[in-house]
Design a protein around this motif. Sequence first.
Motif: not given
Length: 802
Positions: A388-395, A51-61, A380-386
């Motif tokens: 956790t930080i990004s998803a809270r803003s979507c609640w 997900c580019q919304t919740c994990t943009p850094k993982s989406w790219e790297s 595609q793998p994604f970071s759990l830490q990323e």
Amino acid sequence: IATMLESRLQTKPRSSPNGRETSLWSSGFGMKLEAVTPFLGKYRPFVGRCCQTCTPKSWESLFHRSIRDLGFCNVILVKEENTRFRGWLVRRLCYFLWSLEQHIPPCQDAPQKIMESTGVQNFLSGRVPGGAGEGQVPDHVKKEVQRIVGHIQAPPCPFLVRLFSWALLRFLNCVFLNVQLHKGQMKMVHKAAQQGSPLVLLSTHKTLLDGILLPFVLLSQGLGVLRVAWDSRVCSPALRALLRKLGGLFLPSEANLSLDSSEGLLARAVVQAVIEQLLVSGQPLLIFLEEPPGALGPRLSALGQAWLGFVVRAVQVGIIPDALLVPVAVTYDVVPDAPCEIYHASAPLGLWTGALAVLRSLCSHLGCSRQICSRVHLAQPFSLQEYTISARSCWGSRQTLEQLLQPIVLGQCTAVPDTEKEQEWTPITGPLLALKEEDQLLVRRLSHHVLSASVASSAVMSTAIMATLLLFKHQKGVFLSQLLGEFSWLTEEILLRGFDVGFSGQLRSLLQHTLSLLRAHVALLRIRQGDLLVVPRPGPGLAHLARLSAELLPVFLSEAVGACAVRGLLVGRVPPQGPWELQGIELLSQNELYRQILLLMHLLPQELLLLQPCQSSYCYCQEVLDRLIQCGLLVAEETPGSRAACDTGRKLLWKPSGDFTDSDSDDFEEPLEGGGREAVGSCAAQTSFFSSAACSAHCSRLSHRLLPFFLCSPQGLGLLSSAESGYTKQLFQFLQATAQKEGIFECVDPKLAISAIWTFRDLGVLQQIPSPAGPRLHLSSTFASRDNQEKLEQFIRQFICS
């Protein structure tokens, strides 16, 4: 992409016990069928981006740039070239030599480190309520910790792992035609593993074989021994002991005890310590987020969320800086028989039961040409830490289904509240209750997010496409020459919608393989020279085709929701005579269509839609309209003085009669003045399969999930009180009787009945009251009157496409 059947057809002789079937196929495929052009290999979309919304850094790297150029590999095709040796003897012992050369890292399980972990020490020192007490470390407590650790795991035995891999490789080659794995997806996982964070694979669950197949695949690809979180309820003690030696993990029953129980507190602390040690050592972990298909209840697994909660807790307390989550899915063109039958058995699976099932499976497959194809998907793998930080803003704010829909159903209001639906059908286990309420919500939403990604990355198999064509378009039969063209066309439609297919090769070989797998449910009749008539067998066999065709529902879900919403708007305007698709043009407001889609989304179970938690309902409404425009069912209306086409208030027209050539047709009525509108046109019988059969068929399947709600009105709502199990049983029996009467066997599903009951409960139609015999369902006072029952019936009936 390598041809699916090429290796097998070249090595297997044509003279076999199924020689009669081979001659039938030879006579059935004439010159006309040979003229069909193979369609695969032109375009294959990449699926599984995070997900580019919740994990943009993982989406790219964490994306492999050359993924599309790497192709597929058959992981069970082991030859002499896969070993370091060559020769005549090596060719006959290549499976054994291959298993010896697999790299198995040394086990780093340390019972002493588990005893010294923070959670266990807090319990032993009495720093938590219910602990052993300050300064007291009794011997029986240490023995209890060792007993719990022994129940959870055991050090993997390299000899057993190699022996089991060799035996499993031989078994898979006897039962499976191939097990495909995308090399580019494997490259992404290897790249993620090199970053140093532990891998946590979160998978769907088609069959019990998934827990054996996935560790074998990852071991063969150099990721080491995969630790699998098993469900102890489906395994006997002897089988659990064997699986623990192969890397299995089992949650102790004490972990589900109440929060104030000392036994439950100690068990949860030990499990947390075991997970922390596994993650610190870098061993990959596999968790099933989905219940097996034979399990009755919610789709999302409570046990899987419990294991995921331990991983989230380990990252939050800083035991490991981060973990990489990998959505996984395994698809089969036909689910293997033995594991499916075993799961439906009442007793847990034992060693002898499993061995006999394997022997039966081998004998049945060696005596016929049925061989199964499978596909392993690694998103595609994604970071759990990323996350956790990004998803809270979507609640955002959420309301129950009763708060959202009941006033609209009763006619008390017309506006849909601007909020999301709160629906939790999965029970919360003890390990998850031990977390904070905010962390519980994080685990639940993360589970929904990953499960949605796994389903979206799953490939559609050839049997699902064939079952859809036969069940929804050609129940009375179709010539094989026509079926070839429609199979090719529907496959291209699936690919164009961003979904992948789990097969490749020549069209002739694909249909031969697919129809041979469905031979028990279809009949092949030679009607004319050079062609065959394919007819679905009437009766309960249609239910099997319906289960296979359900794999296509995520592909056409947006169109199906849009068609049901349009049906809801037309229900009050179109005369009841005849199908609604054949009526004239009706102008509809775009805002009304948005509202209708929202109502249907709230009514449908969340486990069916599988929306990502970061995606709002209004965004999904726009996605439904965009999909209808993209496929040509809605077109932008160009009128003088109108706003730009990119404006959200643009006017749209539903094209009638399947004419997708020009927008200014004489068949359209003059648009009304005012805001954006849609015109719904008639669909003639000559309309393409996508706009008529496929969309309407999947729309009807959506409606059949709503159908029990309506059918329950005259039957179930008359009951004043009933246990939930008895209520579900009565509704399921009613579906069976209706299927026998009307021939709609695709609705006969016990999960459908459970979903209907729970939706009625969430809507406030039924009230659940605890009793000694179990929860009992009472008809609520609001819907005790016949007037409100008719309003509910009318509200649900509007979405059913006849």
